[in-house]
Design an enzyme around this catalytic site. Sequence first.
Site, PDB file in Angstrom:
ATOM      1  N   ASP A  58     -50.890 -36.835 -23.577  1.00  0.00           N
ATOM      2  CA  ASP A  58     -51.379 -36.189 -22.357  1.00  0.00           C
ATOM      3  C   ASP A  58     -52.397 -37.143 -21.748  1.00  0.00           C
ATOM      4  OD1 ASP A  58     -52.678 -34.691 -20.433  1.00  0.00           O
ATOM      5  OD2 ASP A  58     -52.553 -32.827 -21.600  1.00  0.00           O
ATOM      6  N   SER A 124     -46.255 -42.099  -2.610  1.00  0.00           N
ATOM      7  CA  SER A 124     -45.377 -41.195  -1.876  1.00  0.00           C
ATOM      8  C   SER A 124     -45.583 -41.329  -0.373  1.00  0.00           C
ATOM      9  CB  SER A 124     -45.716 -39.757  -2.290  1.00  0.00           C
ATOM     10  OG  SER A 124     -45.119 -38.838  -1.415  1.00  0.00           O
ATOM     11  N   TYR A 148     -52.101 -32.310  -3.138  1.00  0.00           N
ATOM     12  CA  TYR A 148     -51.245 -33.260  -3.861  1.00  0.00           C
ATOM     13  C   TYR A 148     -51.295 -34.632  -3.186  1.00  0.00           C
ATOM     14  CZ  TYR A 148     -46.960 -35.863  -4.790  1.00  0.00           C
ATOM     15  OH  TYR A 148     -46.066 -36.874  -5.057  1.00  0.00           O
ATOM     16  N   LYS A 152     -52.602 -38.534  -4.420  1.00  0.00           N
ATOM     17  CA  LYS A 152     -51.829 -39.789  -4.357  1.00  0.00           C
ATOM     18  C   LYS A 152     -52.632 -40.867  -3.643  1.00  0.00           C
ATOM     19  CE  LYS A 152     -48.510 -39.014  -6.740  1.00  0.00           C
ATOM     20  NZ  LYS A 152     -47.915 -39.783  -7.807  1.00  0.00           N
ATOM     21  N   ARG A 230     -35.552 -36.064   7.274  1.00  0.00           N
ATOM     22  CA  ARG A 230     -36.216 -36.825   6.212  1.00  0.00           C
ATOM     23  C   ARG A 230     -35.352 -38.013   5.824  1.00  0.00           C
ATOM     24  NH1 ARG A 230     -39.285 -33.648   7.698  1.00  0.00           N
ATOM     25  NH2 ARG A 230     -40.672 -32.247   6.567  1.00  0.00           N
TER      26      ARG A 230
HETATM   27  P1  NAD Z   1     -41.549 -35.009 -12.638  1.00  0.00           P
HETATM   28  O1  NAD Z   1     -42.486 -33.875 -12.683  1.00  0.00           O
HETATM   29  O2  NAD Z   1     -40.108 -34.772 -12.897  1.00  0.00           O
HETATM   30  O3  NAD Z   1     -42.039 -36.173 -13.619  1.00  0.00           O
HETATM   31  C1  NAD Z   1     -43.393 -36.377 -13.938  1.00  0.00           C
HETATM   32  C2  NAD Z   1     -43.484 -36.511 -15.441  1.00  0.00           C
HETATM   33  O4  NAD Z   1     -44.860 -36.740 -15.794  1.00  0.00           O
HETATM   34  C3  NAD Z   1     -43.041 -35.232 -16.163  1.00  0.00           C
HETATM   35  O5  NAD Z   1     -42.204 -35.586 -17.249  1.00  0.00           O
HETATM   36  C4  NAD Z   1     -44.353 -34.636 -16.664  1.00  0.00           C
HETATM   37  O6  NAD Z   1     -44.160 -33.904 -17.843  1.00  0.00           O
HETATM   38  C5  NAD Z   1     -45.201 -35.886 -16.864  1.00  0.00           C
HETATM   39  N1  NAD Z   1     -46.646 -35.640 -16.776  1.00  0.00           N
HETATM   40  C6  NAD Z   1     -47.345 -35.046 -15.785  1.00  0.00           C
HETATM   41  N2  NAD Z   1     -48.645 -35.020 -16.085  1.00  0.00           N
HETATM   42  C7  NAD Z   1     -48.783 -35.620 -17.285  1.00  0.00           C
HETATM   43  C8  NAD Z   1     -49.887 -35.893 -18.135  1.00  0.00           C
HETATM   44  N3  NAD Z   1     -51.131 -35.520 -17.817  1.00  0.00           N
HETATM   45  N4  NAD Z   1     -49.668 -36.558 -19.278  1.00  0.00           N
HETATM   46  C9  NAD Z   1     -48.419 -36.949 -19.631  1.00  0.00           C
HETATM   47  N5  NAD Z   1     -47.338 -36.706 -18.888  1.00  0.00           N
HETATM   48  C10 NAD Z   1     -47.516 -36.038 -17.716  1.00  0.00           C
HETATM   49  O7  NAD Z   1     -41.720 -35.695 -11.191  1.00  0.00           O
HETATM   50  P2  NAD Z   1     -40.840 -36.825 -10.487  1.00  0.00           P
HETATM   51  O8  NAD Z   1     -40.136 -36.209  -9.357  1.00  0.00           O
HETATM   52  O9  NAD Z   1     -40.084 -37.589 -11.494  1.00  0.00           O
HETATM   53  O10 NAD Z   1     -42.001 -37.719  -9.879  1.00  0.00           O
HETATM   54  C11 NAD Z   1     -42.508 -38.847 -10.582  1.00  0.00           C
HETATM   55  C12 NAD Z   1     -43.656 -39.426  -9.779  1.00  0.00           C
HETATM   56  O11 NAD Z   1     -43.186 -39.779  -8.471  1.00  0.00           O
HETATM   57  C13 NAD Z   1     -44.822 -38.480  -9.572  1.00  0.00           C
HETATM   58  O12 NAD Z   1     -46.017 -39.232  -9.698  1.00  0.00           O
HETATM   59  C14 NAD Z   1     -44.647 -37.989  -8.156  1.00  0.00           C
HETATM   60  O13 NAD Z   1     -45.879 -37.666  -7.564  1.00  0.00           O
HETATM   61  C15 NAD Z   1     -44.020 -39.196  -7.487  1.00  0.00           C
HETATM   62  N6  NAD Z   1     -43.205 -38.859  -6.312  1.00  0.00           N
HETATM   63  C16 NAD Z   1     -42.155 -37.980  -6.459  1.00  0.00           C
HETATM   64  C17 NAD Z   1     -41.394 -37.657  -5.346  1.00  0.00           C
HETATM   65  C18 NAD Z   1     -40.262 -36.678  -5.458  1.00  0.00           C
HETATM   66  O14 NAD Z   1     -39.805 -36.192  -4.427  1.00  0.00           O
HETATM   67  N7  NAD Z   1     -39.763 -36.350  -6.627  1.00  0.00           N
HETATM   68  C19 NAD Z   1     -41.680 -38.237  -4.093  1.00  0.00           C
HETATM   69  C20 NAD Z   1     -42.734 -39.127  -4.003  1.00  0.00           C
HETATM   70  C21 NAD Z   1     -43.495 -39.447  -5.122  1.00  0.00           C
HETATM   71  N1  UDP Z   2     -36.268 -27.394   3.679  1.00  0.00           N
HETATM   72  C1  UDP Z   2     -35.595 -26.248   4.043  1.00  0.00           C
HETATM   73  N2  UDP Z   2     -35.392 -25.264   3.098  1.00  0.00           N
HETATM   74  C2  UDP Z   2     -35.812 -25.410   1.810  1.00  0.00           C
HETATM   75  C3  UDP Z   2     -36.490 -26.594   1.435  1.00  0.00           C
HETATM   76  C4  UDP Z   2     -36.707 -27.565   2.413  1.00  0.00           C
HETATM   77  O1  UDP Z   2     -35.208 -26.086   5.188  1.00  0.00           O
HETATM   78  O2  UDP Z   2     -35.608 -24.494   0.990  1.00  0.00           O
HETATM   79  C5  UDP Z   2     -36.479 -28.441   4.691  1.00  0.00           C
HETATM   80  C6  UDP Z   2     -37.932 -28.781   4.963  1.00  0.00           C
HETATM   81  O3  UDP Z   2     -38.461 -27.947   5.964  1.00  0.00           O
HETATM   82  C7  UDP Z   2     -37.837 -30.246   5.400  1.00  0.00           C
HETATM   83  C8  UDP Z   2     -36.661 -30.779   4.583  1.00  0.00           C
HETATM   84  O4  UDP Z   2     -35.893 -29.635   4.194  1.00  0.00           O
HETATM   85  O5  UDP Z   2     -37.489 -30.322   6.779  1.00  0.00           O
HETATM   86  C9  UDP Z   2     -37.078 -31.530   3.332  1.00  0.00           C
HETATM   87  O6  UDP Z   2     -37.975 -30.719   2.576  1.00  0.00           O
HETATM   88  P1  UDP Z   2     -38.473 -31.180   1.152  1.00  0.00           P
HETATM   89  O7  UDP Z   2     -39.460 -30.157   0.689  1.00  0.00           O
HETATM   90  O8  UDP Z   2     -37.306 -31.474   0.280  1.00  0.00           O
HETATM   91  O9  UDP Z   2     -39.191 -32.589   1.419  1.00  0.00           O
HETATM   92  P2  UDP Z   2     -40.576 -32.906   2.195  1.00  0.00           P
HETATM   93  O10 UDP Z   2     -40.724 -31.932   3.308  1.00  0.00           O
HETATM   94  O11 UDP Z   2     -41.643 -32.801   1.183  1.00  0.00           O
HETATM   95  O12 UDP Z   2     -40.389 -34.307   2.701  1.00  0.00           O
END
Ligand code: NAD
Ligand code: UDP
Length: 368
Positions: A58, A124, A148, A152, A230
């Site tokens: 953790d 992000s 959130y 970041k 998006r």
């Molecule tokens: P996810 O939640 O699937 O993966 C994150 C992993 O980190 C999980 O396995 C979780 O258990 C682990 N974790 C969280 N806090 C922890 C801690 N304190 N110690 C140890 N492990 C921990 O998310 P994801 O979608 O794979 O995203 C990965 C990264 O990318 C994140 O930092 C997220 O903010 C970033 N990100 C994701 C998206 C997206 O849309 N999925 C978009 C932009 C950025």
């Molecule tokens: N969205 C939607 N219904 C849902 C989830 C998302 O219409 O149940 C739309 C949301 O308004 C956005 C797009 O889909 O226009 C992408 O949303 P998401 O949450 O996946 O990504 P983010 O907005 O964080 O980029």
Amino acid sequence: MRILVCGGAGYIGSHACAVLAERGHDLLVADNFINSSPRVLGRLRRITGRPVFFQQADLRVRADVDALFEGPHFDAVVHFAALKAVGDSCRRPLAYFENNISGTIHLLQAMQAAGAKRLVFSSSATVYGDPDSVPVREDAALRTTNPYGRTKLVMEQLIGDLCESDPSFRAANLRYFNPVGAHPSGLIGEDPGGVPDNLMPYVSQVAVGRRARLQVFGGDWPTVDGTGVRDYLHVMDLARAHADAIDYLVGEDRSLTVNLGTGRGVSVLELVQAFARASGCAIPYEIVARRAGDVAQVYADPSLAQRLLGWRAELDLDAMCRDAWRWQSTNPDGYGKAAVEQAAVEQAAVEQAAGETALHEWAALAAG
Ligand code: NAD
Ligand code: UDP
């Protein structure tokens, strides 16, 4: 190279592990499973055909993080570990700041103490908030709209300040747009707990019959068809960018901040239609009010990533939907309740992986 993957059991981290292992790197995955399943490890083993070294840690606990660095030197660290749900972060900002910021501080402290100076960080597009114009370039104004996103941005700043203070530290800030899809094997994919916040997993769950219909948030946005736009990118393209970023940090010995997206905006309805085609399933939907905090359109200018990393997204929307559907249809309940015929095989693989996960075995591998 030897690479520490924090958060490697998560959605993007697990796909990055598959790509990094395929490129021949040795990986130590660290996770606390706060938002993932141990089952991922067995599946990764099946995909890569190699042991998956794992250490439960953790990042909020400094001692857990220090323990990761007691073994052999890491050539690079990839930091996925964060809480990531926008709505949840508005309800629990302290939990997000504690997890994301304190975890990152502990990781940076441990890296510094161990002399591990190459970091790839999951940032992000949320750091751009509601951008003034699209496509968004990396020099656009940074202004986040939720807790959130603020974590970041603070994490990017922390990493930037460390690079300033230690000229030999190198970091890659990768600003992901909207990652979707799954590994082509269908063995790993996105498995959000509860009701999905994001569009693609929601659509997948409608297609597989877990949810009745999609609510489309707003039909009156100033976009091509009135729905939000998006930049969806295939998680395998995104995973590849992490391997390219490590090569850049080590080879070019420079830091960088880049957008990772396709550069193409896709509306909600376009995505729904593509998913219906890929899955052969109807996706019932209704248009409802806009979601609080949403923006009309966000898509990347990904040209800097192409120039610096030689990276560009290759997989199109149809591939994203096809692979998301393969994952969802073969794992209708995600990792929670795998199909009965798979369960025994997976359990054996998880147990085998668990037996191979201890740090001392990682150390032995590295020493050998
Ligand atoms: P996810 O939640 O699937 O993966 C994150 C992993 O980190 C999980 O396995 C979780 O258990 C682990 N974790 C969280 N806090 C922890 C801690 N304190 N110690 C140890 N492990 C921990 O998310 P994801 O979608 O794979 O995203 C990965 C990264 O990318 C994140 O930092 C997220 O903010 C970033 N990100 C994701 C998206 C997206 O849309 N999925 C978009 C932009 C950025
Ligand atoms: N969205 C939607 N219904 C849902 C989830 C998302 O219409 O149940 C739309 C949301 O308004 C956005 C797009 O889909 O226009 C992408 O949303 P998401 O949450 O996946 O990504 P983010 O907005 O964080 O980029």
